[in-house]
Design a protein around this motif. Structure first.
Motif, short mmCIF file in Angstrom:
data_model
loop_
_atom_site.label_atom_id
_atom_site.label_comp_id
_atom_site.label_asym_id
_atom_site.label_seq_id
_atom_site.Cartn_x
_atom_site.Cartn_y
_atom_site.Cartn_z
N SER A 1 -11.24 -14.24 5.02
CA SER A 1 -12.06 -13.86 3.88
C SER A 1 -11.28 -12.91 2.98
O SER A 1 -10.18 -12.47 3.32
N VAL A 2 -11.86 -12.58 1.86
CA VAL A 2 -11.25 -11.61 0.95
C VAL A 2 -11.09 -10.28 1.67
O VAL A 2 -10.07 -9.60 1.52
N ASP A 3 -12.07 -9.89 2.48
CA ASP A 3 -11.95 -8.63 3.22
C ASP A 3 -10.78 -8.66 4.19
O ASP A 3 -10.07 -7.66 4.35
N ASP A 4 -10.55 -9.81 4.85
CA ASP A 4 -9.39 -9.95 5.74
C ASP A 4 -8.09 -9.80 4.95
O ASP A 4 -7.15 -9.13 5.40
N LEU A 5 -8.05 -10.41 3.79
CA LEU A 5 -6.85 -10.33 2.95
C LEU A 5 -6.65 -8.91 2.44
O LEU A 5 -5.51 -8.42 2.35
N ARG A 6 -7.73 -8.22 2.11
CA ARG A 6 -7.63 -6.83 1.67
C ARG A 6 -7.03 -5.96 2.78
O ARG A 6 -6.21 -5.07 2.53
N GLU A 7 -7.43 -6.22 4.01
CA GLU A 7 -6.88 -5.47 5.14
C GLU A 7 -5.38 -5.74 5.29
O GLU A 7 -4.59 -4.82 5.53
N ARG A 8 -4.97 -7.01 5.13
CA ARG A 8 -3.53 -7.33 5.15
C ARG A 8 -2.81 -6.60 4.03
O ARG A 8 -1.70 -6.10 4.22
N ALA A 9 -3.42 -6.54 2.86
CA ALA A 9 -2.82 -5.84 1.72
C ALA A 9 -2.62 -4.36 2.05
O ALA A 9 -1.57 -3.78 1.74
N ARG A 10 -3.60 -3.76 2.67
CA ARG A 10 -3.47 -2.33 3.07
C ARG A 10 -2.33 -2.14 4.06
O ARG A 10 -1.60 -1.15 3.99
N GLU A 11 -2.17 -3.10 4.97
CA GLU A 11 -1.07 -3.02 5.94
C GLU A 11 0.28 -3.14 5.24
O GLU A 11 1.22 -2.43 5.60
N ILE A 12 0.37 -4.02 4.26
CA ILE A 12 1.62 -4.16 3.51
C ILE A 12 1.95 -2.86 2.79
O ILE A 12 3.07 -2.36 2.87
N LEU A 13 0.96 -2.30 2.09
CA LEU A 13 1.19 -1.03 1.38
C LEU A 13 1.59 0.09 2.34
O LEU A 13 2.51 0.85 2.06
N ALA A 14 0.91 0.17 3.46
CA ALA A 14 1.23 1.21 4.44
C ALA A 14 2.66 1.04 4.95
O ALA A 14 3.40 2.02 5.09
N GLY A 15 3.07 -0.19 5.21
CA GLY A 15 4.43 -0.45 5.68
C GLY A 15 5.48 -0.01 4.68
O GLY A 15 6.50 0.57 5.04
N VAL A 16 5.22 -0.26 3.41
CA VAL A 16 6.16 0.15 2.36
C VAL A 16 6.16 1.66 2.21
O VAL A 16 7.22 2.30 2.15
N GLN A 17 4.96 2.26 2.17
CA GLN A 17 4.87 3.71 1.99
C GLN A 17 5.50 4.46 3.15
O GLN A 17 6.08 5.53 2.95
N GLU A 18 5.43 3.91 4.35
CA GLU A 18 6.03 4.55 5.52
C GLU A 18 7.48 4.12 5.72
O GLU A 18 8.09 4.48 6.72
N ARG A 19 7.97 3.33 4.77
CA ARG A 19 9.36 2.85 4.80
C ARG A 19 9.68 2.03 6.04
O ARG A 19 10.81 2.00 6.52
N GLU A 20 8.68 1.34 6.56
CA GLU A 20 8.89 0.44 7.69
C GLU A 20 9.16 -0.98 7.20
O GLU A 20 9.70 -1.79 7.94
N VAL A 21 8.76 -1.27 5.98
CA VAL A 21 8.92 -2.60 5.40
C VAL A 21 9.69 -2.47 4.09
O VAL A 21 9.23 -1.77 3.18
N PRO A 22 10.82 -3.15 3.97
CA PRO A 22 11.57 -3.12 2.71
C PRO A 22 10.77 -3.80 1.59
O PRO A 22 9.98 -4.72 1.85
N LEU A 23 10.98 -3.38 0.36
CA LEU A 23 10.26 -3.96 -0.76
C LEU A 23 10.51 -5.46 -0.90
O LEU A 23 9.60 -6.20 -1.27
N THR A 24 11.71 -5.92 -0.60
CA THR A 24 11.97 -7.36 -0.69
C THR A 24 11.08 -8.13 0.26
O THR A 24 10.55 -9.19 -0.09
N VAL A 25 10.89 -7.61 1.44
CA VAL A 25 10.01 -8.26 2.42
C VAL A 25 8.56 -8.13 1.98
O VAL A 25 7.79 -9.09 2.05
N ALA A 26 8.18 -6.96 1.49
CA ALA A 26 6.81 -6.75 1.02
C ALA A 26 6.47 -7.71 -0.12
O ALA A 26 5.37 -8.26 -0.17
N ARG A 27 7.41 -7.94 -1.01
CA ARG A 27 7.16 -8.88 -2.11
C ARG A 27 6.94 -10.30 -1.59
O ARG A 27 6.08 -11.01 -2.10
N ARG A 28 7.67 -10.69 -0.57
CA ARG A 28 7.43 -12.02 0.04
C ARG A 28 6.06 -12.05 0.71
O ARG A 28 5.36 -13.06 0.66
N GLN A 29 5.68 -10.96 1.33
CA GLN A 29 4.35 -10.89 1.95
C GLN A 29 3.25 -10.97 0.89
O GLN A 29 2.21 -11.60 1.11
#
Length: 145
Positions: free
Chosen positions: A34-62
């Motif tokens: 659902s949209v709520d599930d996707l919103r949760e994935r979006a929050r995980e992507i942002l958290a990964g970038v903000q915590e520098r666990e996920v590079p921006l290139t990977v985040a953009r693919r996500q």
């Protein structure tokens, strides 16, 4: 404005985990949920970038995969994502780089109340003065304004 600035997660980050195996999860989901599930994935992507666990290139693919999944949810539920646009003046047009559209924020706003992932394929530079970032939003999120 703070929300937009925080969402800009631009190239200022030092990408320390370029090879992080868990970060490159761009496999399509069998059932995007659902949209709520996707919103949760979006929050995980942002958290990964903000915590520098996920590079921006990977985040953009996500984000690209998230956008595809948002469109799939829309197809399944009978709606089409609503387009949103963010236009920004290019501060130094003489320093125009081919990758300037990568300066677009990953999402239209930081809190993800509106689920609006970046549509990189539609973002562009107008002339040499304006960066135009295009987003695709879930319709119920757009009605919150």
């Amino acid at each position: 404005m703070r929300a937009l600035a925080a969402a800009f997660l631009g190239s200022a980050f030092i990408l320390v985990s370029a090879g992080h195996p868990a970060a490159d999860q761009t496999e399509p989901l069998a059932n995007p949920g659902s949209v709520d599930d996707l919103r949760e994935r979006a929050r995980e992507i942002l958290a990964g970038v903000q915590e520098r666990e996920v590079p921006l290139t990977v985040a953009r693919r996500q984000i690209e995969q998230l956008l595809r999944d948002l469109k799939a949810v829309g197809d399944a539920e009978g709606w089409t994502p609503v387009n949103r646009r963010l236009e920004m003046t290019i501060a130094r047009p003489e320093d125009l780089r081919p990758t300037l559209t990568e300066e677009c924020p990953l999402f239209f706003e930081e809190e993800l109340i509106q689920l609006c992932p970046l549509d990189q394929s539609r973002s562009e530079i107008w002339g040499n003065q304006v960066l135009v970032c295009e987003f695709a939003c879930a319709p119920e999120s757009d009605s919150s304004r």
